[in-house]
Each structure stands twice: as C-alpha cells, then as structure tokens.
Design a protein around this motif. Structure first.
Motif, PDB file in Angstrom:
ATOM      1  N   HIS A  40       0.854  -1.185   0.000  1.00  0.00           N
ATOM      2  CA  HIS A  40       0.000   0.000   0.000  1.00  0.00           C
ATOM      3  C   HIS A  40       0.891   1.237   0.000  1.00  0.00           C
TER       4      HIS A  40
ATOM      5  N   SER B  14     -10.594  -1.569  -1.372  1.00  0.00           N
ATOM      6  CA  SER B  14      -9.812  -2.061  -2.506  1.00  0.00           C
ATOM      7  C   SER B  14     -10.709  -2.736  -3.537  1.00  0.00           C
TER       8      SER B  14
ATOM      9  N   GLU C  93      -1.887  -3.421  -0.073  1.00  0.00           N
ATOM     10  CA  GLU C  93      -2.978  -2.659  -0.687  1.00  0.00           C
ATOM     11  C   GLU C  93      -4.343  -3.279  -0.388  1.00  0.00           C
TER      12      GLU C  93
END
Length: 266
Positions: A68, A84, A78
């Motif tokens: 991330h 997401s 991430e």
C-alpha cells in the motif's frame, strides 16, 4: 460527491463488518484514515472460501502482495484496505463456486471460465516515430484470454496522460475520433479506458468496466469514451460494456451474496 459518499458508506460498513466478525481487534492499530478501513490482517478483507483459494494458488497469492503506497506503516498491503476494488474482484472471481454458476457464464457471455488472471499485462503496442515497443501497465482481470476487465470502486476516476504519450499507441488514431475524446491542452482524460479499449482491439477481444451503480460519474466517463470509437470499429464498440457489481451480486449464491451485502452494501 459520488466517490465521497460511497467511500463513507463503505467505511461504515467495514467498521460494522469488522466488529461483528473479528471483534475490537479488526483495525490495524497504527492506521486510522478518512479514506478506508485498514484491516489488521489481510485475510479479514476476504470471504474465507475466496481467501482459501487465493492462498492455495501462487499467482493469486502473489497478486495480494502489492504494498500500500498511502499508509503510515511500512509494509502494509494494498488489499488490507476495505475499499480495494482488487480485493472485491478477488472475493468474487476466486470464490470456488463462481465459475460453476450458470448466471456467471451468462453475464460474461462465456460457455465456461477456462482461465482467470489478475494483473495481466496485455503489452499494448506503441511507436515513437523510430522504434516499436509495448507498454507495461496491467489490466485488473483477464478472462479466457479474451475479456479485459477494469475494476473500480472508490477510485477517483480513470486518470489522465500527456497527449504525446497516448498518441504513441499504434492504433490510437485509427480506433478513435481523437478530437472528440475528453481532453485539455496537455492531456487526454479517461486514459485507462482508452488504453483498455486499445488492448481489447489488439487481441480482438472484449472490454468490460466493473463498477458500482453508486458511481454514475464513472459511467458517464465510460460512455464519453466509447462514443469516440470510429464507426469502422463498430464491433469493438459493441464489445465494450459496463457490468455493475450489483449485476454480479444478483447471480451469486446466497453465501457470497450475504457477504457482499454485509461488507460492501452490494
């Protein structure tokens, strides 16, 4: 407005989901942002059956290991973010029964799911006036070596790119009425859409935008772009469609449907 409203809705849902499923320890202790919930463990962001399939497949697992770029703590992933779109896509496409459902096959217009790849690089051809090359950017999901999927949830939009860079794509001026594309003096807007359409053209395939019905701004950008495809490429234009996450949810089994309703409000 639409992005901010959806972001806040997903944060509220993620808080409720995290507390219900994992108790007070669901949140990463060093991360408290206004843009998403960062789960303490990446597995918290996935349906258990989807996660099991992901960790059993080396290529799927590798896709979840992207770091991330906007967190305080180094090394966070991430897909620890509740918002997401990649995690949402993997929750769906990695669910063991997804490829078996008749509704999935009908929605994506396939007889079967022979292959599903995440982070595929179609290597769209470019020419700078002297040399040919291939770009290095990824498509989110690639189905049966023929269907390109761009996945969006709370992202800002489709980015912009300098005109001289976009115009290096070999088929750019052949495929598009370039003067009709949304642009400013320096850049073409909706760059990701332009590039994915050119990728679909290159493989003689199809392009699908997967987005939330609560993001009409993304829908507008999509139609602003495909209307610029020239009439001599009418088949390509017809092979570009929007599929809403809500459309996918309608054809799912009860277990995954319940999970996505609880976590994403879909």
């Amino acid at each position: 407005m639409y992005k901010n409203d959806l972001t806040q809705e997903l944060i509220n849902l993620a808080k409720s989901y995290g507390l219900t499923r994992f108790g007070k320890e669901y949140l990463h202790p060093n991360e408290n942002t206004n843009s998403s919930i960062i789960f303490k463990d990446i597995s918290y962001n996935f349906h258990p059956k989807s996660w099991k399939k992901i960790i059993e497949d080396p290529l799927f697992r590798e896709r979840t290991e992207k770091t991330h770029s906007k967190t305080v703590t180094k090394g966070l992933l991430e897909m620890q973010s509740s918002n997401s779109s990649d995690a949402l896509a993997m929750n769906i496409f990695c669910f063991p029964d997804f490829t078996k459902w008749k509704g999935s096959q009908l929605l994506f217009d396939v007889k079967s799911f022979k292959s599903i790849k995440f982070g595929y690089k179609p290597k769209v051809k470019k020419y700078d006036g002297k040399n040919y090359s291939e770009d290095n950017t990824e498509v989110d999901v690639f189905i049966n070596e023929s269907i390109i999927l761009e996945c969006k949830l709370t992202e800002e939009g489709f980015y912009h790119k300098q005109k001289d860079e976009v115009e290096k794509y070999v088929d750019f001026k052949n495929v598009f009425h370039t003067e009709k594309l949304i642009q400013n003096t320096e850049s073409y807007l909706n760059y990701q859409l332009i590039r994915n359409i050119l990728a679909a053209h290159q493989i003689k395939g199809q392009f699908r935008l997967l987005c939330d019905i609560r993001r009409p701004d993304l829908v507008k950008s999509f139609y602003q772009t495909i209307r610029c495809i020239k009439d001599e490429h009418i088949v390509l234009r017809l092979n570009c469609e929007i599929i809403f996450w809500q459309d996918i949810n309608r054809i799912m089994g009860k277990e995954l449907k319940k999970f996505l309703k609880e976590k994403y409000g879909i």
